[in-house]
Design a protein around this motif. Structure first.
Motif, PDB file in Angstrom:
ATOM      1  N   ALA A 136      15.437  63.498  38.116  1.00 30.20           N
ATOM      2  CA  ALA A 136      16.101  62.890  39.263  1.00 30.20           C
ATOM      3  C   ALA A 136      17.137  61.838  38.859  1.00 30.20           C
ATOM      4  CB  ALA A 136      15.071  62.255  40.190  1.00 30.20           C
ATOM      5  N   ARG A 137      17.101  61.355  37.636  1.00 30.06           N
ATOM      6  CA  ARG A 137      18.050  60.341  37.194  1.00 30.06           C
ATOM      7  C   ARG A 137      19.460  60.914  37.155  1.00 30.06           C
ATOM      8  NH1 ARG A 137      14.838  58.056  32.131  1.00 30.06           N
ATOM      9  NH2 ARG A 137      13.140  57.118  33.273  1.00 30.06           N
ATOM     10  N   ARG A 138      20.385  60.083  37.625  1.00 31.23           N
ATOM     11  CA  ARG A 138      21.781  60.510  37.586  1.00 31.23           C
ATOM     12  C   ARG A 138      22.419  59.997  36.300  1.00 31.23           C
ATOM     13  NH1 ARG A 138      23.633  58.060  43.186  1.00 31.23           N
ATOM     14  NH2 ARG A 138      22.262  56.438  42.434  1.00 31.23           N
ATOM     15  N   PRO A 139      23.298  60.787  35.701  1.00 31.64           N
ATOM     16  CA  PRO A 139      23.954  60.329  34.472  1.00 31.64           C
ATOM     17  C   PRO A 139      24.906  59.162  34.770  1.00 31.64           C
ATOM     18  CG  PRO A 139      24.782  62.478  35.120  1.00 31.64           C
ATOM     19  CD  PRO A 139      23.665  62.148  36.053  1.00 31.64           C
ATOM     20  N   VAL A 140      24.811  58.116  33.973  1.00 27.50           N
ATOM     21  CA  VAL A 140      25.613  56.915  34.162  1.00 27.50           C
ATOM     22  C   VAL A 140      26.936  57.065  33.428  1.00 27.50           C
ATOM     23  CG1 VAL A 140      25.720  54.431  33.713  1.00 27.50           C
ATOM     24  CG2 VAL A 140      23.569  55.479  34.416  1.00 27.50           C
ATOM     25  N   ALA A 141      28.033  56.813  34.137  1.00 31.62           N
ATOM     26  CA  ALA A 141      29.358  56.870  33.519  1.00 31.62           C
ATOM     27  C   ALA A 141      29.673  55.553  32.826  1.00 31.62           C
ATOM     28  CB  ALA A 141      30.422  57.189  34.563  1.00 31.62           C
ATOM     29  N   ALA A 142      29.343  54.429  33.494  1.00 30.91           N
ATOM     30  CA  ALA A 142      29.646  53.119  32.907  1.00 30.91           C
ATOM     31  C   ALA A 142      28.862  52.033  33.631  1.00 30.91           C
ATOM     32  CB  ALA A 142      31.128  52.832  33.009  1.00 30.91           C
ATOM     33  N   THR A 143      28.704  50.920  32.945  1.00 25.45           N
ATOM     34  CA  THR A 143      28.147  49.710  33.550  1.00 25.45           C
ATOM     35  C   THR A 143      29.249  48.666  33.478  1.00 25.45           C
ATOM     36  OG1 THR A 143      25.930  50.288  32.829  1.00 25.45           O
ATOM     37  CG2 THR A 143      26.303  48.012  33.466  1.00 25.45           C
ATOM     38  N   LEU A 144      29.675  48.186  34.633  1.00 24.68           N
ATOM     39  CA  LEU A 144      30.807  47.258  34.710  1.00 24.68           C
ATOM     40  C   LEU A 144      30.320  45.879  35.112  1.00 24.68           C
ATOM     41  CD1 LEU A 144      32.932  49.662  36.908  1.00 24.68           C
ATOM     42  CD2 LEU A 144      33.037  49.463  34.440  1.00 24.68           C
ATOM     43  N   ARG A 145      30.882  44.860  34.507  1.00 21.26           N
ATOM     44  CA  ARG A 145      30.560  43.484  34.870  1.00 21.26           C
ATOM     45  C   ARG A 145      31.836  42.783  35.291  1.00 21.26           C
ATOM     46  NH1 ARG A 145      26.563  42.206  29.907  1.00 21.26           N
ATOM     47  NH2 ARG A 145      24.884  43.548  30.617  1.00 21.26           N
ATOM     48  N   LEU A 146      31.796  42.237  36.495  1.00 23.74           N
ATOM     49  CA  LEU A 146      32.954  41.543  37.046  1.00 23.74           C
ATOM     50  C   LEU A 146      32.535  40.186  37.595  1.00 23.74           C
ATOM     51  CD1 LEU A 146      34.522  44.392  39.223  1.00 23.74           C
ATOM     52  CD2 LEU A 146      35.396  43.551  37.066  1.00 23.74           C
ATOM     53  N   THR A 147      33.495  39.292  37.702  1.00 27.60           N
ATOM     54  CA  THR A 147      33.300  38.042  38.415  1.00 27.60           C
ATOM     55  C   THR A 147      34.292  38.068  39.569  1.00 27.60           C
ATOM     56  OG1 THR A 147      32.684  36.918  36.386  1.00 27.60           O
ATOM     57  CG2 THR A 147      33.306  35.537  38.241  1.00 27.60           C
ATOM     58  N   VAL A 148      33.744  38.115  40.779  1.00 29.02           N
ATOM     59  CA  VAL A 148      34.564  38.255  41.982  1.00 29.02           C
ATOM     60  C   VAL A 148      34.263  37.081  42.913  1.00 29.02           C
ATOM     61  CG1 VAL A 148      35.134  39.815  43.896  1.00 29.02           C
ATOM     62  CG2 VAL A 148      34.366  40.756  41.726  1.00 29.02           C
ATOM     63  N   PRO A 149      35.278  36.493  43.537  1.00 27.70           N
ATOM     64  CA  PRO A 149      35.009  35.410  44.493  1.00 27.70           C
ATOM     65  C   PRO A 149      34.212  35.916  45.685  1.00 27.70           C
ATOM     66  CG  PRO A 149      37.373  35.636  44.069  1.00 27.70           C
ATOM     67  CD  PRO A 149      36.688  36.746  43.362  1.00 27.70           C
ATOM     68  N   ALA A 150      33.277  35.106  46.172  1.00 29.46           N
ATOM     69  CA  ALA A 150      32.445  35.491  47.313  1.00 29.46           C
ATOM     70  C   ALA A 150      33.323  35.779  48.519  1.00 29.46           C
ATOM     71  CB  ALA A 150      31.460  34.385  47.640  1.00 29.46           C
ATOM     72  N   GLY A 151      33.091  36.906  49.142  1.00 24.72           N
ATOM     73  CA  GLY A 151      33.853  37.288  50.324  1.00 24.72           C
ATOM     74  C   GLY A 151      35.298  37.630  50.033  1.00 24.72           C
ATOM     75  N   GLY A 152      35.662  37.742  48.763  1.00 24.96           N
ATOM     76  CA  GLY A 152      37.064  37.965  48.407  1.00 24.96           C
ATOM     77  C   GLY A 152      37.321  39.251  47.666  1.00 24.96           C
ATOM     78  N   ALA A 153      36.443  40.239  47.812  1.00 22.49           N
ATOM     79  CA  ALA A 153      36.675  41.523  47.143  1.00 22.49           C
ATOM     80  C   ALA A 153      37.731  42.298  47.915  1.00 22.49           C
ATOM     81  CB  ALA A 153      35.381  42.316  47.061  1.00 22.49           C
ATOM     82  N   ARG A 154      38.802  42.634  47.230  1.00 18.00           N
ATOM     83  CA  ARG A 154      39.897  43.410  47.811  1.00 18.00           C
ATOM     84  C   ARG A 154      40.248  44.518  46.834  1.00 18.00           C
ATOM     85  NH1 ARG A 154      40.450  38.269  48.765  1.00 18.00           N
ATOM     86  NH2 ARG A 154      40.738  37.505  50.876  1.00 18.00           N
ATOM     87  N   PRO A 155      40.850  45.609  47.333  1.00 21.36           N
ATOM     88  CA  PRO A 155      41.180  46.699  46.417  1.00 21.36           C
ATOM     89  C   PRO A 155      42.377  46.393  45.512  1.00 21.36           C
ATOM     90  CG  PRO A 155      41.547  47.356  48.696  1.00 21.36           C
ATOM     91  CD  PRO A 155      41.019  45.972  48.722  1.00 21.36           C
ATOM     92  N   ALA A 156      42.689  45.139  45.328  1.00 27.61           N
ATOM     93  CA  ALA A 156      43.756  44.711  44.429  1.00 27.61           C
ATOM     94  C   ALA A 156      43.119  44.257  43.113  1.00 27.61           C
ATOM     95  CB  ALA A 156      44.523  43.564  45.090  1.00 27.61           C
ATOM     96  N   PRO A 157      43.927  43.938  42.102  1.00 26.98           N
ATOM     97  CA  PRO A 157      43.337  43.435  40.863  1.00 26.98           C
ATOM     98  C   PRO A 157      42.516  42.178  41.116  1.00 26.98           C
ATOM     99  CG  PRO A 157      45.641  43.987  40.525  1.00 26.98           C
ATOM    100  CD  PRO A 157      45.364  44.123  41.993  1.00 26.98           C
ATOM    101  N   PRO A 158      41.436  41.951  40.439  1.00 27.53           N
ATOM    102  CA  PRO A 158      40.866  42.679  39.308  1.00 27.53           C
ATOM    103  C   PRO A 158      39.938  43.824  39.696  1.00 27.53           C
ATOM    104  CG  PRO A 158      39.580  40.715  39.682  1.00 27.53           C
ATOM    105  CD  PRO A 158      40.691  40.709  40.701  1.00 27.53           C
ATOM    106  N   VAL A 159      39.538  43.916  40.965  1.00 26.41           N
ATOM    107  CA  VAL A 159      38.537  44.909  41.374  1.00 26.41           C
ATOM    108  C   VAL A 159      39.113  46.326  41.394  1.00 26.41           C
ATOM    109  CG1 VAL A 159      36.976  45.601  43.229  1.00 26.41           C
ATOM    110  CG2 VAL A 159      37.312  43.184  42.735  1.00 26.41           C
ATOM    111  N   GLY A 160      40.285  46.492  41.967  1.00 24.71           N
ATOM    112  CA  GLY A 160      40.876  47.815  42.160  1.00 24.71           C
ATOM    113  C   GLY A 160      41.023  48.644  40.901  1.00 24.71           C
ATOM    114  N   PRO A 161      41.723  48.143  39.897  1.00 21.02           N
ATOM    115  CA  PRO A 161      41.914  48.953  38.682  1.00 21.02           C
ATOM    116  C   PRO A 161      40.607  49.296  37.962  1.00 21.02           C
ATOM    117  CG  PRO A 161      43.481  47.143  38.723  1.00 21.02           C
ATOM    118  CD  PRO A 161      42.540  46.927  39.866  1.00 21.02           C
TER     119      PRO A 161
END
Length: 155
Positions: free
Chosen positions: A10-35
């Motif tokens: 049942a386990r799904r194959p993992v493509a990547a584990t990403l670590r980001l620091t994003v401002p609270a309530g400020g996730a937008r599809p622009a950099p740094p999150v989008g790319p």
């Protein structure tokens, strides 16, 4: 034994584990999150909406650590952690940065009450759930000392 085999299948194959620091309530599809998410063909808007909903209880621009697990079928899961101890200590002391010469030059002072409040917040993190408040407080005091902050009983 049969349930273990079902879990492995049942386990799904993992493509990547990403670590980001994003401002609270400020996730937008622009950099740094989008790319970063677009690179693994993940749904940007779904992440942004879900992240902003989970972090709306924090003040805007609070840096939140996010660990995103991207799967090969273009789905994802993420864990939001509370801000770093150093960020909390800087806010409690009212400073922009720590001392360049920790141990020699004291930048500011904080009380044990501040340390205890930070420890209560950090105990809710998934990595600190098994630790006692006392152990987390000792770790926070060590971090404060390495930043050049003095910890006093009362201010």
């Amino acid at each position: 034994m049969a349930t273990v085999l079902k879990d492995v299948v049942a386990r799904r194959p993992v493509a990547a584990t990403l670590r980001l620091t994003v401002p609270a309530g400020g996730a937008r599809p622009a950099p740094p999150v989008g790319p970063v998410l677009g690179q693994y063909r993940l749904n940007l808007m779904a992440f942004c909406k879900d992240f902003n909903a989970r972090t709306q209880k924090y003040k805007p621009d609070t840096p939140m650590a996010v660990t995103i697990t991207a799967y090969k079928d273009n789905t994802f899961e993420f864990i939001v952690k509370s801000p770093s101890v150093t960020w909390f200590l800087k806010k409690a002391a009212g400073i922009e940065s720590g001392s360049g010469r920790a141990g020699h030059v004291s930048v500011s002072t904080i009380s044990l009450r501040h340390v205890y409040e930070i420890a209560k917040i950090k105990q809710a993190d998934p990595t600190s759930k098994h630790l006692s408040i006392e152990a987390i407080s000792k770790s926070i005091i060590g971090t404060a000392n390495s930043m050049g902050l003095q910890v006093v009983k009362d201010l």
